[in-house]
Design a protein around this motif. Structure first.
Motif, PDB file in Angstrom:
ATOM      1  N   GLY A  88      52.832  56.931  36.428  1.00 34.42           N
ATOM      2  CA  GLY A  88      52.567  57.267  37.820  1.00 34.42           C
ATOM      3  C   GLY A  88      51.785  56.217  38.575  1.00 34.42           C
ATOM      4  O   GLY A  88      51.265  56.485  39.670  1.00 34.42           O
ATOM      5  N   GLY A  89      51.700  55.020  38.034  1.00 34.86           N
ATOM      6  CA  GLY A  89      51.017  53.911  38.701  1.00 34.86           C
ATOM      7  C   GLY A  89      51.487  52.601  38.116  1.00 34.86           C
ATOM      8  O   GLY A  89      52.057  52.559  37.022  1.00 34.86           O
ATOM      9  N   LEU A  90      51.267  51.528  38.852  1.00 35.11           N
ATOM     10  CA  LEU A  90      51.701  50.214  38.394  1.00 35.11           C
ATOM     11  C   LEU A  90      50.721  49.652  37.363  1.00 35.11           C
ATOM     12  O   LEU A  90      49.511  49.831  37.474  1.00 35.11           O
ATOM     13  CB  LEU A  90      51.811  49.252  39.574  1.00 35.11           C
ATOM     14  N   ILE A  91      51.262  48.988  36.375  1.00 27.20           N
ATOM     15  CA  ILE A  91      50.437  48.238  35.419  1.00 27.20           C
ATOM     16  C   ILE A  91      50.317  46.818  35.975  1.00 27.20           C
ATOM     17  O   ILE A  91      51.310  46.111  36.091  1.00 27.20           O
ATOM     18  CB  ILE A  91      51.089  48.217  34.021  1.00 27.20           C
ATOM     19  N   PRO A  92      49.115  46.388  36.345  1.00 28.35           N
ATOM     20  CA  PRO A  92      48.966  45.089  37.011  1.00 28.35           C
ATOM     21  C   PRO A  92      49.204  43.926  36.050  1.00 28.35           C
ATOM     22  O   PRO A  92      49.090  44.079  34.825  1.00 28.35           O
ATOM     23  CB  PRO A  92      47.520  45.118  37.499  1.00 28.35           C
ATOM     24  N   PRO A  93      49.540  42.761  36.594  1.00 29.97           N
ATOM     25  CA  PRO A  93      49.766  41.572  35.745  1.00 29.97           C
ATOM     26  C   PRO A  93      48.585  41.253  34.835  1.00 29.97           C
ATOM     27  O   PRO A  93      48.776  40.733  33.736  1.00 29.97           O
ATOM     28  CB  PRO A  93      49.998  40.455  36.771  1.00 29.97           C
ATOM     29  N   SER A  94      47.387  41.593  35.278  1.00 32.87           N
ATOM     30  CA  SER A  94      46.196  41.276  34.480  1.00 32.87           C
ATOM     31  C   SER A  94      46.146  42.030  33.157  1.00 32.87           C
ATOM     32  O   SER A  94      45.397  41.641  32.251  1.00 32.87           O
ATOM     33  CB  SER A  94      44.928  41.584  35.285  1.00 32.87           C
ATOM     34  N   LEU A  95      46.955  43.093  33.022  1.00 32.02           N
ATOM     35  CA  LEU A  95      46.948  43.876  31.782  1.00 32.02           C
ATOM     36  C   LEU A  95      48.175  43.632  30.909  1.00 32.02           C
ATOM     37  O   LEU A  95      48.206  44.064  29.756  1.00 32.02           O
ATOM     38  CB  LEU A  95      46.875  45.378  32.101  1.00 32.02           C
ATOM     39  N   LEU A  96      49.180  42.965  31.442  1.00 30.45           N
ATOM     40  CA  LEU A  96      50.444  42.852  30.724  1.00 30.45           C
ATOM     41  C   LEU A  96      50.321  42.119  29.396  1.00 30.45           C
ATOM     42  O   LEU A  96      51.050  42.411  28.446  1.00 30.45           O
ATOM     43  CB  LEU A  96      51.492  42.158  31.610  1.00 30.45           C
ATOM     44  N   ASP A  97      49.385  41.160  29.306  1.00 31.67           N
ATOM     45  CA  ASP A  97      49.290  40.357  28.090  1.00 31.67           C
ATOM     46  C   ASP A  97      48.250  40.890  27.101  1.00 31.67           C
ATOM     47  O   ASP A  97      48.003  40.269  26.059  1.00 31.67           O
ATOM     48  CB  ASP A  97      48.946  38.906  28.446  1.00 31.67           C
ATOM     49  N   VAL A  98      47.672  42.059  27.395  1.00 28.14           N
ATOM     50  CA  VAL A  98      46.622  42.571  26.505  1.00 28.14           C
ATOM     51  C   VAL A  98      47.198  43.041  25.164  1.00 28.14           C
ATOM     52  O   VAL A  98      46.732  42.594  24.101  1.00 28.14           O
ATOM     53  CB  VAL A  98      45.811  43.689  27.188  1.00 28.14           C
ATOM     54  N   PRO A  99      48.212  43.902  25.134  1.00 25.34           N
ATOM     55  CA  PRO A  99      48.778  44.277  23.824  1.00 25.34           C
ATOM     56  C   PRO A  99      49.596  43.119  23.241  1.00 25.34           C
ATOM     57  O   PRO A  99      50.272  42.382  23.976  1.00 25.34           O
ATOM     58  CB  PRO A  99      49.684  45.472  24.164  1.00 25.34           C
ATOM     59  N   HIS A 100      49.569  42.988  21.940  1.00 22.59           N
ATOM     60  CA  HIS A 100      50.263  41.879  21.270  1.00 22.59           C
ATOM     61  C   HIS A 100      51.757  41.847  21.588  1.00 22.59           C
ATOM     62  O   HIS A 100      52.328  40.796  21.888  1.00 22.59           O
ATOM     63  CB  HIS A 100      50.062  41.986  19.757  1.00 22.59           C
ATOM     64  N   TYR A 101      52.412  43.018  21.545  1.00 15.76           N
ATOM     65  CA  TYR A 101      53.848  43.090  21.823  1.00 15.76           C
ATOM     66  C   TYR A 101      54.151  43.468  23.271  1.00 15.76           C
ATOM     67  O   TYR A 101      55.318  43.589  23.634  1.00 15.76           O
ATOM     68  CB  TYR A 101      54.515  44.113  20.893  1.00 15.76           C
TER      69      TYR A 101
END
Length: 314
Positions: A88-101
């Motif tokens: 129900g919300g956007l995942i910002p670019p700043s979080l995209l690389d946090v999980p390994h996969y």
């Protein structure tokens, strides 16, 4: 794998349950903050939050996914992957690389068809015969990431968006789990989405839910089913709102083809309404302040007159 699950509504629960029962370790849940619900607007936790608390899992409910504190906490969790189902919300670019996969989104359409917030509703309203679900890797674009897997589901002639979404949520849970397993084993082969067949499914508005009686009967049927249960189809009669449940398209050959769009024809046990082409039979309706009831019972109480119209524009 260490998993962060992001989701909010009922449709996300089958995926969370499947992950909780899997060998993966769901270390935290990301969900929307408590929100007012019901006629009394009482603050209620999301279905995903309730299940997470029952399972003893940490729950994160930031008002914004751009909060710096959220990124810091996700980094601390040492995540391998973050599946997303109707958050129900956007995942910002700043979080995209946090999980390994990365983040793996389960979307309830056959991408690139129906990108956006309401894919099931739009599929029914458009008359699609086949729907489905897709798992894909999140990127900055809206539902544009590389596909990990898909499944198909036939749209039944009487499906509401709620019924179809429920089936897709259960089938999609297994698709999502399979995608995570493939990422962990190294057997996943993400494929770019096709540049052809792109369509968009924005969140439905109040105006989308207003029944257009000047459309053909089959289109009226699809519109109402697509808006059931949410946002809820409605029309007006005598200046008051009337919520409308799924209808039935009346077979050709009956001597009622002269009904104007929106004109009601009340019989002993049924209520017929004219459309821009054809006629529909009302099912359940809900007048203001009352519970849903059979259309014939409503019509008796409403004292409809010959020539009364259900509102096309208001």
């Amino acid at each position: 794998m260490r998993v962060l699950f992001a989701g909010t509504p009922e449709a996300a629960l089958p995926s969370l349950r499947v992950l909780l029962d899997s060998p993966h370790d769901v270390v935290a849940v990301l969900t929307r903050p408590d929100a007012p619900a019901g006629r009394k607007r009482v603050m209620q936790p999301s279905p995903v939050k309730v299940l997470a608390h029952q399972a003893g899992i940490e729950v994160l409910t930031p008002t914004s996914t751009s909060d710096r504190g959220l990124r810091e906490r996700l980094v601390e969790l040492c995540l391998d992957v973050a599946p997303v189902v109707a958050y129900g919300g956007l995942i910002p670019p700043s979080l995209l690389d946090v999980p390994h996969y990365g983040w793996v989104n389960l979307h309830f359409s056959l991408l690139p068809a129906w990108r956006g917030a309401a894919p099931v509703q739009h599929a029914i309203m458009a008359g699609d015969e086949i729907a489905g679900a897709s798992s894909f890797l999140l990127e900055e674009g809206l539902d544009t990431g590389a596909l990990l897997g898909t499944l198909t589901e036939r749209v039944r002639h009487d499906d509401t968006s709620g019924e179809l979404l429920k089936r897709l949520s259960y089938a999609g849970a297994e698709l999502l789990l399979g995608s995570l397993d493939a990422l962990e084993s190294g057997t996943a082969h993400p494929q770019p989405q096709s540049p052809d067949g792109i369509s968009h499914a924005p969140k439905l508005t109040r105006d989308d839910a207003r029944v257009r009686w000047d459309r053909p009967a089959y289109a009226v049927d699809r519109q109402i089913r697509g808006c059931t249960p949410a946002p809820g189809a409605f029309t007006t009669v005598h200046g008051e709102r009337l919520n409308v449940g799924p209808v039935t398209v009346v077979a050709e050959g009956l001597d009622i083809d002269t009904l104007a769009p929106g004109q009601v024809y009340v019989l002993r046990n049924e209520v017929l309404v004219g459309a821009g082409g054809g006629v529909v039979r009302l099912g359940e309706v809900q007048p203001p302040g009352k519970k849903p009831m059979a259309a014939a019972a409503w019509a008796r109480g409403a004292r409809l007159q010959v020539g009364d119209l259900l509102g096309i524009h208001g």
